[in-house]
Design a protein around this motif. Structure first.
Motif, PDB file in Angstrom:
ATOM      1  N   ILE A 113       0.848  -1.184   0.000  1.00  9.93           N
ATOM      2  CA  ILE A 113       0.000   0.000   0.000  1.00  9.93           C
ATOM      3  C   ILE A 113       0.889   1.242   0.000  1.00  9.93           C
ATOM      4  CG2 ILE A 113      -1.987  -1.054   1.171  1.00  9.93           C
ATOM      5  CD1 ILE A 113      -1.006   0.162   3.801  1.00  9.93           C
ATOM      6  N   VAL A 114       0.335   2.357  -0.441  1.00 16.26           N
ATOM      7  CA  VAL A 114       1.013   3.640  -0.354  1.00 16.26           C
ATOM      8  C   VAL A 114       0.219   4.498   0.621  1.00 16.26           C
ATOM      9  CG1 VAL A 114       1.675   5.755  -1.573  1.00 16.26           C
ATOM     10  CG2 VAL A 114       1.939   3.542  -2.696  1.00 16.26           C
ATOM     11  N   LEU A 115       0.926   5.045   1.606  1.00 15.54           N
ATOM     12  CA  LEU A 115       0.329   5.922   2.606  1.00 15.54           C
ATOM     13  C   LEU A 115       0.963   7.301   2.515  1.00 15.54           C
ATOM     14  CD1 LEU A 115       0.376   3.473   5.666  1.00 15.54           C
ATOM     15  CD2 LEU A 115      -1.530   3.946   4.120  1.00 15.54           C
ATOM     16  N   SER A 116       0.185   8.319   2.843  1.00 15.11           N
ATOM     17  CA  SER A 116       0.704   9.688   2.822  1.00 15.11           C
ATOM     18  C   SER A 116       1.385  10.035   4.135  1.00 15.11           C
ATOM     19  CB  SER A 116      -0.429  10.687   2.550  1.00 15.11           C
ATOM     20  OG  SER A 116      -1.440  10.584   3.542  1.00 15.11           O
ATOM     21  N   VAL A 117       2.288  10.996   4.055  1.00 16.03           N
ATOM     22  CA  VAL A 117       2.946  11.602   5.209  1.00 16.03           C
ATOM     23  C   VAL A 117       2.515  13.066   5.200  1.00 16.03           C
ATOM     24  CG1 VAL A 117       5.193  12.226   6.205  1.00 16.03           C
ATOM     25  CG2 VAL A 117       4.901  10.003   5.071  1.00 16.03           C
ATOM     26  N   THR A 118       2.244  13.638   6.350  1.00 16.62           N
ATOM     27  CA  THR A 118       1.739  15.010   6.375  1.00 16.62           C
ATOM     28  C   THR A 118       2.773  16.019   5.877  1.00 16.62           C
ATOM     29  OG1 THR A 118       2.454  15.536   8.623  1.00 16.62           O
ATOM     30  CG2 THR A 118       0.281  14.479   8.390  1.00 16.62           C
ATOM     31  N   ASP A 119       2.260  17.085   5.276  1.00 12.25           N
ATOM     32  CA  ASP A 119       3.134  18.173   4.847  1.00 12.25           C
ATOM     33  C   ASP A 119       3.756  18.875   6.047  1.00 12.25           C
ATOM     34  OD1 ASP A 119       2.487  17.599   2.195  1.00 12.25           O
ATOM     35  OD2 ASP A 119       0.890  19.098   2.123  1.00 12.25           O
ATOM     36  N   THR A 120       3.034  18.898   7.164  1.00 14.25           N
ATOM     37  CA  THR A 120       3.555  19.514   8.381  1.00 14.25           C
ATOM     38  C   THR A 120       4.812  18.795   8.847  1.00 14.25           C
ATOM     39  OG1 THR A 120       1.293  20.092   9.001  1.00 14.25           O
ATOM     40  CG2 THR A 120       2.950  20.239  10.723  1.00 14.25           C
ATOM     41  N   LEU A 121       4.791  17.462   8.809  1.00 18.45           N
ATOM     42  CA  LEU A 121       5.977  16.702   9.196  1.00 18.45           C
ATOM     43  C   LEU A 121       7.099  16.916   8.183  1.00 18.45           C
ATOM     44  CD1 LEU A 121       7.511  14.780  11.010  1.00 18.45           C
ATOM     45  CD2 LEU A 121       6.448  12.872   9.777  1.00 18.45           C
ATOM     46  N   ARG A 122       6.772  16.881   6.898  1.00 13.44           N
ATOM     47  CA  ARG A 122       7.794  17.129   5.862  1.00 13.44           C
ATOM     48  C   ARG A 122       8.502  18.449   6.126  1.00 13.44           C
ATOM     49  NH1 ARG A 122       5.423  19.295   0.607  1.00 13.44           N
ATOM     50  NH2 ARG A 122       5.164  20.947   2.143  1.00 13.44           N
ATOM     51  N   ASP A 123       7.729  19.507   6.370  1.00  9.14           N
ATOM     52  CA  ASP A 123       8.314  20.832   6.574  1.00  9.14           C
ATOM     53  C   ASP A 123       9.137  20.900   7.861  1.00  9.14           C
ATOM     54  OD1 ASP A 123       7.030  21.475   4.227  1.00  9.14           O
ATOM     55  OD2 ASP A 123       5.421  22.613   5.199  1.00  9.14           O
ATOM     56  N   ALA A 124       8.650  20.248   8.919  1.00  9.82           N
ATOM     57  CA  ALA A 124       9.393  20.235  10.184  1.00  9.82           C
ATOM     58  C   ALA A 124      10.714  19.486  10.025  1.00  9.82           C
ATOM     59  CB  ALA A 124       8.541  19.610  11.290  1.00  9.82           C
ATOM     60  N   LEU A 125      10.682  18.380   9.318  1.00 12.70           N
ATOM     61  CA  LEU A 125      11.915  17.621   9.072  1.00 12.70           C
ATOM     62  C   LEU A 125      12.893  18.427   8.216  1.00 12.70           C
ATOM     63  CD1 LEU A 125      10.393  14.114   8.358  1.00 12.70           C
ATOM     64  CD2 LEU A 125      11.990  14.653  10.223  1.00 12.70           C
ATOM     65  N   ALA A 126      12.377  19.097   7.206  1.00 11.34           N
ATOM     66  CA  ALA A 126      13.239  19.864   6.300  1.00 11.34           C
ATOM     67  C   ALA A 126      13.978  20.978   7.022  1.00 11.34           C
ATOM     68  CB  ALA A 126      12.415  20.437   5.148  1.00 11.34           C
ATOM     69  N   SER A 127      13.393  21.493   8.091  1.00  8.60           N
ATOM     70  CA  SER A 127      14.037  22.582   8.836  1.00  8.60           C
ATOM     71  C   SER A 127      14.790  22.090  10.072  1.00  8.60           C
ATOM     72  CB  SER A 127      13.000  23.631   9.234  1.00  8.60           C
ATOM     73  OG  SER A 127      12.063  23.082  10.133  1.00  8.60           O
ATOM     74  N   LEU A 128      14.824  20.784  10.289  1.00 11.28           N
ATOM     75  CA  LEU A 128      15.488  20.214  11.460  1.00 11.28           C
ATOM     76  C   LEU A 128      17.001  20.354  11.347  1.00 11.28           C
ATOM     77  CD1 LEU A 128      15.070  18.625  14.112  1.00 11.28           C
ATOM     78  CD2 LEU A 128      15.222  16.532  12.741  1.00 11.28           C
ATOM     79  N   GLU A 129      17.598  20.952  12.341  1.00  8.82           N
ATOM     80  CA  GLU A 129      19.053  21.127  12.366  1.00  8.82           C
ATOM     81  C   GLU A 129      19.729  19.799  12.734  1.00  8.82           C
ATOM     82  OE1 GLU A 129      20.817  23.795  11.539  1.00  8.82           O
ATOM     83  OE2 GLU A 129      18.961  24.854  11.044  1.00  8.82           O
ATOM     84  N   PRO A 130      20.813  19.458  12.054  1.00 12.98           N
ATOM     85  CA  PRO A 130      21.520  18.204  12.364  1.00 12.98           C
ATOM     86  C   PRO A 130      21.915  18.092  13.839  1.00 12.98           C
ATOM     87  CG  PRO A 130      22.355  19.120  10.319  1.00 12.98           C
ATOM     88  CD  PRO A 130      21.419  20.154  10.913  1.00 12.98           C
ATOM     89  N   SER A 131      22.253  19.205  14.455  1.00 10.51           N
ATOM     90  CA  SER A 131      22.685  19.161  15.863  1.00 10.51           C
ATOM     91  C   SER A 131      21.559  18.759  16.811  1.00 10.51           C
ATOM     92  CB  SER A 131      23.257  20.517  16.282  1.00 10.51           C
ATOM     93  OG  SER A 131      22.248  21.514  16.197  1.00 10.51           O
ATOM     94  N   THR A 132      20.294  18.905  16.388  1.00 15.88           N
ATOM     95  CA  THR A 132      19.167  18.543  17.256  1.00 15.88           C
ATOM     96  C   THR A 132      18.650  17.130  16.990  1.00 15.88           C
ATOM     97  OG1 THR A 132      17.530  19.513  15.764  1.00 15.88           O
ATOM     98  CG2 THR A 132      18.458  20.959  17.466  1.00 15.88           C
ATOM     99  N   GLN A 133      19.131  16.494  15.933  1.00 19.59           N
ATOM    100  CA  GLN A 133      18.628  15.166  15.587  1.00 19.59           C
ATOM    101  C   GLN A 133      18.828  14.123  16.696  1.00 19.59           C
ATOM    102  OE1 GLN A 133      20.239  14.152  11.736  1.00 19.59           O
ATOM    103  NE2 GLN A 133      18.818  15.510  10.671  1.00 19.59           N
ATOM    104  N   PRO A 134      19.979  14.082  17.383  1.00 17.57           N
ATOM    105  CA  PRO A 134      20.117  13.080  18.455  1.00 17.57           C
ATOM    106  C   PRO A 134      19.074  13.245  19.562  1.00 17.57           C
ATOM    107  CG  PRO A 134      22.265  13.918  17.835  1.00 17.57           C
ATOM    108  CD  PRO A 134      21.246  14.786  17.139  1.00 17.57           C
ATOM    109  N   GLU A 135      18.784  14.468  19.949  1.00 21.72           N
ATOM    110  CA  GLU A 135      17.793  14.697  21.004  1.00 21.72           C
ATOM    111  C   GLU A 135      16.394  14.318  20.526  1.00 21.72           C
ATOM    112  OE1 GLU A 135      15.792  15.604  24.483  1.00 21.72           O
ATOM    113  OE2 GLU A 135      17.887  15.100  24.103  1.00 21.72           O
ATOM    114  N   VAL A 136      16.069  14.650  19.291  1.00 19.23           N
ATOM    115  CA  VAL A 136      14.770  14.275  18.734  1.00 19.23           C
ATOM    116  C   VAL A 136      14.647  12.759  18.688  1.00 19.23           C
ATOM    117  CG1 VAL A 136      13.342  14.323  16.642  1.00 19.23           C
ATOM    118  CG2 VAL A 136      14.456  16.428  17.445  1.00 19.23           C
ATOM    119  N   ALA A 137      15.693  12.071  18.248  1.00 15.25           N
ATOM    120  CA  ALA A 137      15.669  10.604  18.201  1.00 15.25           C
ATOM    121  C   ALA A 137      15.480  10.021  19.599  1.00 15.25           C
ATOM    122  CB  ALA A 137      16.950  10.075  17.568  1.00 15.25           C
TER     123      ALA A 137
END
Length: 180
Positions: A113-137
């Motif tokens: 199946i193909v499922l959609s991902v929200t545009d809100t998540l796409r935009d939040a991920l696109a602006s995520l700084e690499p230095s914050t990725q460990p804390e988010v994970a």
């Protein structure tokens, strides 16, 4: 049973829906080149851990794909809540959160199946700084998985962030092909 989750970018729901189509003699939307498949197999023989890491590859169609094995698109709701500050209930109510794109009818589901991902998540991920990725994970692992998942989620998050950045530049949306 193993479930594969391949995240990809496409310009529309109609284009994304073709990821479930099988056309004889023509590469599918997410088909990798023969060289990429051979390189992946060789890497699995040499270093299975490295080969299993999520990464962005480009399919023959030009579609960027995050090859993943285990992050279900329904678990992205917690990630979106962490990144955006929206409540989980609000994220969950978004009709594009894991919305069924293809096949068009539930009774036609056969293997993927193909499922959609929200545009809100796409935009939040696109602006995520690499230095914050460990804390988010770490937060995501704590909220949705367990502490042992933190490292693998970090790798997945880095690849999905890369895909989201490409999608924003190309004005694409994000999707997930779930193969079961």
């Amino acid at each position: 049973m193993s479930v594969l989750t391949d995240y990809f970018a496409a310009g529309s729901d109609g284009v994304a829906a073709t990821a479930v189509d099988y056309v004889d003699g023509q590469p599918g939307l997410l088909d990798l080149t023969a060289e990429d498949v051979a390189a992946g197999k060789a890497l699995y023989r040499l270093s299975p851990d490295e080969a299993a890491r999520p990464r962005v590859q480009t399919a023959q169609s030009g579609t960027p794909v995050v090859l993943s094995k285990s992050v279900d698109p329904t678990s992205l709701g917690r990630l979106e809540a962490i990144l955006t500050g929206r409540s989980y209930d609000e994220v969950n109510a978004d009709p594009r959160r894991a919305g069924l794109i293809a096949p068009a009818r539930h009774e036609d589901i056969e293997g993927c199946i193909v499922l959609s991902v929200t545009d809100t998540l796409r935009d939040a991920l696109a602006s995520l700084e690499p230095s914050t990725q460990p804390e988010v994970a770490r937060q995501w692992a704590s909220a949705e998985f367990d502490a042992t998942a933190e490292n693998s989620l970090m790798m997945f998050l880095a690849a999905l962030t890369d895909l989201a950045r490409r999608a924003v530049v190309d004005n694409d949306r994000l999707y997930c092909l779930v193969t079961f």
